[in-house]
Design a protein around this motif. Structure first.
Motif, PDB file in Angstrom:
ATOM      1  N   MET A   1     -40.655  63.962 -85.235  1.00  0.00           N
ATOM      2  CA  MET A   1     -41.731  63.088 -84.661  1.00  0.00           C
ATOM      3  C   MET A   1     -43.061  63.325 -84.921  1.00  0.00           C
ATOM      4  SD  MET A   1     -42.243  61.527 -80.870  1.00  0.00           S
ATOM      5  CE  MET A   1     -40.480  61.237 -80.594  1.00  0.00           C
ATOM      6  N   GLN A   2     -43.597  62.718 -85.649  1.00  0.00           N
ATOM      7  CA  GLN A   2     -45.156  62.811 -85.976  1.00  0.00           C
ATOM      8  C   GLN A   2     -46.126  62.559 -84.802  1.00  0.00           C
ATOM      9  OE1 GLN A   2     -47.137  59.719 -88.183  1.00  0.00           O
ATOM     10  NE2 GLN A   2     -48.778  61.064 -88.761  1.00  0.00           N
ATOM     11  N   ARG A   3     -46.903  63.822 -84.493  1.00  0.00           N
ATOM     12  CA  ARG A   3     -47.587  63.655 -83.281  1.00  0.00           C
ATOM     13  C   ARG A   3     -48.905  62.824 -83.323  1.00  0.00           C
ATOM     14  NH1 ARG A   3     -47.418  67.059 -79.039  1.00  0.00           N
ATOM     15  NH2 ARG A   3     -48.989  67.125 -77.492  1.00  0.00           N
ATOM     16  N   LEU A   4     -49.199  61.745 -82.417  1.00  0.00           N
ATOM     17  CA  LEU A   4     -49.998  60.642 -82.547  1.00  0.00           C
ATOM     18  C   LEU A   4     -51.011  60.975 -81.487  1.00  0.00           C
ATOM     19  CD1 LEU A   4     -47.707  57.533 -82.720  1.00  0.00           C
ATOM     20  CD2 LEU A   4     -48.962  58.560 -84.728  1.00  0.00           C
ATOM     21  N   ARG A   5     -52.257  60.353 -82.005  1.00  0.00           N
ATOM     22  CA  ARG A   5     -53.347  60.514 -80.923  1.00  0.00           C
ATOM     23  C   ARG A   5     -53.585  59.161 -80.285  1.00  0.00           C
ATOM     24  NH1 ARG A   5     -55.280  63.419 -85.315  1.00  0.00           N
ATOM     25  NH2 ARG A   5     -56.728  61.549 -85.847  1.00  0.00           N
ATOM     26  N   ILE A   6     -53.226  58.936 -79.187  1.00  0.00           N
ATOM     27  CA  ILE A   6     -53.063  57.431 -78.479  1.00  0.00           C
ATOM     28  C   ILE A   6     -54.286  57.173 -77.288  1.00  0.00           C
ATOM     29  CG2 ILE A   6     -51.742  55.856 -77.354  1.00  0.00           C
ATOM     30  CD1 ILE A   6     -49.566  57.643 -78.366  1.00  0.00           C
ATOM     31  N   VAL A   7     -54.995  56.119 -77.314  1.00  0.00           N
ATOM     32  CA  VAL A   7     -55.866  55.920 -76.272  1.00  0.00           C
ATOM     33  C   VAL A   7     -55.192  54.522 -75.742  1.00  0.00           C
ATOM     34  CG1 VAL A   7     -57.986  54.805 -75.743  1.00  0.00           C
ATOM     35  CG2 VAL A   7     -57.927  56.726 -77.333  1.00  0.00           C
ATOM     36  N   GLN A   8     -55.028  54.648 -74.322  1.00  0.00           N
ATOM     37  CA  GLN A   8     -55.009  53.532 -73.630  1.00  0.00           C
ATOM     38  C   GLN A   8     -56.115  52.825 -72.841  1.00  0.00           C
ATOM     39  OE1 GLN A   8     -51.716  52.096 -73.295  1.00  0.00           O
ATOM     40  NE2 GLN A   8     -50.390  53.618 -74.298  1.00  0.00           N
ATOM     41  N   CYS A   9     -56.658  51.793 -73.102  1.00  0.00           N
ATOM     42  CA  CYS A   9     -57.783  51.276 -72.913  1.00  0.00           C
ATOM     43  C   CYS A   9     -57.870  50.152 -71.868  1.00  0.00           C
ATOM     44  CB  CYS A   9     -58.721  50.843 -74.098  1.00  0.00           C
ATOM     45  SG  CYS A   9     -60.384  50.207 -73.849  1.00  0.00           S
ATOM     46  N   PHE A  10     -58.715  50.518 -70.610  1.00  0.00           N
ATOM     47  CA  PHE A  10     -58.672  49.341 -69.816  1.00  0.00           C
ATOM     48  C   PHE A  10     -60.096  49.193 -69.320  1.00  0.00           C
ATOM     49  CE2 PHE A  10     -54.472  50.761 -69.050  1.00  0.00           C
ATOM     50  CZ  PHE A  10     -53.702  49.990 -68.592  1.00  0.00           C
ATOM     51  N   PHE A  11     -60.346  47.913 -68.885  1.00  0.00           N
ATOM     52  CA  PHE A  11     -61.871  47.780 -68.197  1.00  0.00           C
ATOM     53  C   PHE A  11     -61.657  48.338 -66.732  1.00  0.00           C
ATOM     54  CE2 PHE A  11     -62.379  44.200 -71.267  1.00  0.00           C
ATOM     55  CZ  PHE A  11     -63.734  44.614 -71.638  1.00  0.00           C
ATOM     56  N   THR A  12     -60.642  48.095 -66.050  1.00  0.00           N
ATOM     57  CA  THR A  12     -60.655  48.643 -64.386  1.00  0.00           C
ATOM     58  C   THR A  12     -59.123  49.148 -64.765  1.00  0.00           C
ATOM     59  OG1 THR A  12     -59.648  46.633 -63.535  1.00  0.00           O
ATOM     60  CG2 THR A  12     -61.994  46.694 -63.734  1.00  0.00           C
ATOM     61  N   PHE A  13     -59.034  50.052 -63.679  1.00  0.00           N
ATOM     62  CA  PHE A  13     -57.710  50.865 -63.253  1.00  0.00           C
ATOM     63  C   PHE A  13     -57.286  50.962 -61.839  1.00  0.00           C
ATOM     64  CE2 PHE A  13     -54.642  54.240 -63.677  1.00  0.00           C
ATOM     65  CZ  PHE A  13     -53.973  53.840 -64.987  1.00  0.00           C
ATOM     66  N   GLU A  14     -57.256  49.686 -61.272  1.00  0.00           N
ATOM     67  CA  GLU A  14     -56.724  49.491 -60.302  1.00  0.00           C
ATOM     68  C   GLU A  14     -55.225  49.102 -59.953  1.00  0.00           C
ATOM     69  OE1 GLU A  14     -60.936  48.250 -58.033  1.00  0.00           O
ATOM     70  OE2 GLU A  14     -60.278  46.595 -59.381  1.00  0.00           O
ATOM     71  N   THR A  15     -54.789  48.999 -58.858  1.00  0.00           N
ATOM     72  CA  THR A  15     -53.351  48.649 -58.551  1.00  0.00           C
ATOM     73  C   THR A  15     -53.131  47.119 -59.170  1.00  0.00           C
ATOM     74  OG1 THR A  15     -53.265  49.740 -56.725  1.00  0.00           O
ATOM     75  CG2 THR A  15     -51.143  48.676 -57.081  1.00  0.00           C
ATOM     76  N   GLY A  16     -52.146  47.420 -60.099  1.00  0.00           N
ATOM     77  CA  GLY A  16     -51.616  46.129 -60.908  1.00  0.00           C
ATOM     78  C   GLY A  16     -50.582  46.551 -61.833  1.00  0.00           C
ATOM     79  N   GLY A  17     -49.872  45.289 -62.283  1.00  0.00           N
ATOM     80  CA  GLY A  17     -48.539  45.574 -63.032  1.00  0.00           C
ATOM     81  C   GLY A  17     -48.825  46.265 -64.467  1.00  0.00           C
ATOM     82  N   ALA A  18     -50.218  45.835 -64.957  1.00  0.00           N
ATOM     83  CA  ALA A  18     -50.370  46.610 -66.145  1.00  0.00           C
ATOM     84  C   ALA A  18     -50.843  47.918 -66.157  1.00  0.00           C
ATOM     85  CB  ALA A  18     -51.659  45.866 -66.962  1.00  0.00           C
ATOM     86  N   GLN A  19     -51.469  48.401 -65.012  1.00  0.00           N
ATOM     87  CA  GLN A  19     -51.859  49.724 -64.939  1.00  0.00           C
ATOM     88  C   GLN A  19     -50.785  50.510 -64.452  1.00  0.00           C
ATOM     89  OE1 GLN A  19     -53.530  47.034 -63.595  1.00  0.00           O
ATOM     90  NE2 GLN A  19     -55.461  47.152 -64.304  1.00  0.00           N
TER      91      GLN A  19
END
Length: 369
Positions: A1-19
């Motif tokens: 498996m190729q090692r990837l550099r991944i960024v997960q980007c948010f405006f805010t990181f408060e409690t919610g389904g996406a977070q």
């Protein structure tokens, strides 16, 4: 498996389904890939951040929401330059507008129905979390959309195994979500419980609302008006580990949303071994129609919600829940585990990275795409 550099980007990181999804995704991904979480605005939940694996790099840009100061945007782009990611995975549609130049492939997960399609064309790929969201997106644009169901860490949940319910035990009901009744429908549930008491004569129950939000005062007042105060508890927000440990103590989870792109708490209830009742809107119904332990009622119908709850109570009394839940767990594990979700995202990332036809975001933005 190729090692990837991944960024997960948010405006805010408060409690919610996406977070919550991102939290559990990166905790799986970081075993084999270099993962960063970049939070643009100055709003984040410290408890949620503390649950991230120590291998996940967290970058806080600390931008004031709505600010026009260019410095945070420069800081954001410098952080991306330093990370040099293969993939930037955004969870809000406007995030791509702040990316001024990158050779990374950029995708967005669309977490709900009814989101404006204004910036969709700036992404290399769109991901829909359910068939309902997929159809909503495709009705607004003709872009490439991949459907990947949300997943949950099944093995972290304690699972209910006792489905006996006699007259000496109260039926313990739980509703987990933000207190935002215009969307989440907590008022429908309260009115349905009023009918359960006064029309069906059943009052041996308790209801816990787990979560906080703007509708707290309204719901407290409504519970009082309906004579339900002694039955209803507002527990406030709970830590993620509390859900893992305690959701199984309830008998049923109810999600009475008026609209919902998916419904992560539905899966959490099923993972904890609970039968789940939800409104028949597209997202939740898409999950529950294939699950024996899932029950749906007509959206916004107090009467239908009350009847469905009474039906479930009778199934408990007839000792029929155990068989339904045994069938349900394997179905949920096969389709909705966080590991399945993570593998689908990583496969998509890898394909995107290799796709030489997909333009970098710099070209897309300069071209006004």
């Amino acid at each position: 498996m190729q090692r990837l550099r991944i960024v997960q980007c948010f405006f805010t990181f408060e409690t919610g389904g996406a977070q919550i999804l991102a939290l559990e995704l990166v905790n799986e991904m970081c075993h084999h890939h270099d993962v960063s979480v970049v939070i643009i605005n100055n709003r984040w939940n410290k408890r949620l951040l503390s649950l991230l694996d120590k291998r996940v790099k967290v970058v806080l840009i600390n931008r004031k929401e709505g600010a026009r100061n260019p410095w945070p945007i420069l800081k954001f782009n410098y952080a991306l330059f330093k990370i040099n990611p293969d993939i930037i995975h955004c969870h809000e549609p406007n995030a791509v507008k702040l990316i001024k130049a990158t050779r990374a492939k950029v995708l967005q997960t669309i977490h709900d129905v009814g989101i404006a399609a204004t910036n969709y064309g700036l992404y290399n790929m769109l991901v829909a979390i359910s068939d309902a969201v997929y159809k909503d997106v495709k009705s607004k644009c003709d872009l490439a959309v991949k459907k990947i169901y949300n997943g949950i860490p099944m093995d972290l949940f304690n699972r209910r195994s006792d489905y006996m319910l006699d007259d000496s035990q109260p039926l313990k009901i739980v509703q987990v979500s933000r207190l935002m009744h215009d969307k989440k429908g907590q008022d429908i549930l309260l009115r349905a419980l009023h009918a359960v008491v006064h029309e069906y004569g059943f009052s041996n129950f308790s209801l816990d609302f787990v979560g906080g939000g703007i509708s707290y005062d309204y719901l407290v007042e409504l519970a009082s008006e309906l004579g339900l105060t002694k039955f209803v508890n507002f527990t406030g927000e709970k830590e993620r580990n509390w859900l893992f440990d305690n959701l199984s103590n309830y008998h049923v989870l109810i999600q009475p949303s008026r609209y919902e792109g998916f419904g992560l708490t539905i899966l959490e209830g099923l993972a904890a071994g609970l039968p789940v009742i939800a409104s028949d809107i597209d997202g939740p119904a898409e999950i529950l129609v294939t699950i024996p332990g899932g029950f749906i009622f007509e959206n916004e119908s107090v009467e239908s919600c009350a009847k469905t709850l009474i039906h479930l109570i009778n199934l408990y009394k007839d000792n029929k829940i155990n068989g339904l839940m045994n069938e349900s767990i394997s179905l949920v594990r096969d389709k909705y585990s966080i590991n399945t979700c993570m593998k689908e995202y990583v496969a998509l990332y890898s394909r995107l990275k290799k796709d030489t036809k997909a333009q970098p975001v710099l070209s897309l933005l300069n071209g006004g795409g």
